[in-house]
Design a protein around this motif. Structure first.
Motif, short mmCIF file in Angstrom:
data_model
loop_
_atom_site.label_atom_id
_atom_site.label_comp_id
_atom_site.label_asym_id
_atom_site.label_seq_id
_atom_site.Cartn_x
_atom_site.Cartn_y
_atom_site.Cartn_z
N ASP A 141 0.72 8.02 0.83
CA ASP A 141 0.83 9.40 0.36
C ASP A 141 1.16 10.25 1.59
O ASP A 141 0.30 10.93 2.14
N ARG A 167 -4.37 -0.14 -4.85
CA ARG A 167 -4.35 1.00 -3.93
C ARG A 167 -5.74 1.65 -3.82
O ARG A 167 -6.19 1.99 -2.73
N ALA A 168 -6.40 1.79 -4.96
CA ALA A 168 -7.74 2.38 -4.96
C ALA A 168 -8.72 1.51 -4.19
O ALA A 168 -9.54 2.01 -3.41
N GLU A 193 -8.06 1.78 -0.38
CA GLU A 193 -8.59 3.01 0.19
C GLU A 193 -10.11 2.97 0.27
O GLU A 193 -10.70 3.45 1.25
N TRP A 203 -1.21 -2.74 7.95
CA TRP A 203 -2.67 -2.86 8.03
C TRP A 203 -3.01 -4.34 7.87
O TRP A 203 -2.55 -4.99 6.94
N TYR A 214 0.87 -1.16 0.00
CA TYR A 214 0.00 0.00 0.00
C TYR A 214 0.91 1.22 0.00
O TYR A 214 1.59 1.50 1.00
N PHE A 232 -5.75 3.20 5.54
CA PHE A 232 -5.15 4.53 5.56
C PHE A 232 -3.71 4.53 6.06
O PHE A 232 -3.05 5.57 6.08
#
Length: 220
Positions: free
Chosen positions: A42, A168-169, A172, A181, A39, A177
């Motif tokens: 950002d 990734r999309a 999310e 995870w 992941y 986040f």
């Protein structure tokens, strides 16, 4: 059938680095399978960005004082735990684009060797010995992990990049986040601190600290 613990990681996260061995140990002790997934964080979106020179002086930055306090504490915290395990964690000099490393993890996963690539990426990166934005360097990591590299260069720009972006999309959209995870039977957990609770979900047994944490049943 062996059940699977899904784990999202990003090579530029020191917290993900610290979680790898404890997660592997949990898997060995409980018999679950780990599905390692990347992941790509950002970081500037929530911690701002900064770049330092070789002496540690800030040469460019876009951070509030609050964000700097969080960053300083984070590195202090991870180093305390890293020192207990003899691991080296040196602060990064910039916010890295870790997508190439993430795609390499996906390539290794396609080959059934996702676990093997982690040791070629995380330790040298946190010793400041690995340029994760260099395609050639990443391909050498794949090779060093004993994974076939034929077609890897094309995959980086083609199907691998598409798979990375789609994953990734979807992550999310599912609420991911941060890293590490964990997903166990549709229940989500953030951070290696959750590993004892994940163990309880897997085995049905409460850990020793359960009473202090208010998790044990009160029969009194």
């Amino acid at each position: 059938m062996t059940e699977t613990l899904t784990v999202y990681v990003d090579v530029k996260s020191p917290y993900a680095y610290l979680a790898i061995e404890p997660t592997r140990r949990l898997a060995r002790q409980t018999g679950v399978k780990i599905d390692w997934l990347p992941y790509t964080l950002d970081i500037p979106s929530y911690l701002g960005s900064a770049e330092v020179d070789e002496t540690g002086q800030v040469v460019a930055q876009d951070r509030s004082e609050h964000q700097w306090r969080r960053v300083r504490y984070s590195y202090m915290d991870v180093r305390r735990y890293a020192n207990l395990r003899g691991l080296t964690i040196k602060g990064t000099r910039k916010i890295w684009d870790s997508s190439l490393a993430a795609i390499a993890i996906l390539w290794a996963r396609e080959k059934g060797r996702a676990d093997a690539i982690l040791d070629q990426l995380f330790p040298p990166f946190w010793r400041r010995e690995l340029d994760i934005e260099d395609r050639g360097v990443i391909e050498k990591c794949v090779y060093a992990a004993g994974i076939d590299t034929e077609g890897f260069g094309y995959w980086l720009d083609g199907n691998g990049r598409t798979l990375h972006d789609d994953l990734r999309a979807k992550a999310e959209a599912a609420g991911v986040f941060g890293v590490p995870w964990y997903i166990w039977q549709d229940e989500v957990f953030w951070g290696r601190e959750a590993l004892p609770l994940i163990r309880q979900r897997i085995t049905g047994e409460l850990p020793d600290w359960a009473a202090d944490m208010g998790l044990a049943q009160d029969n009194g």
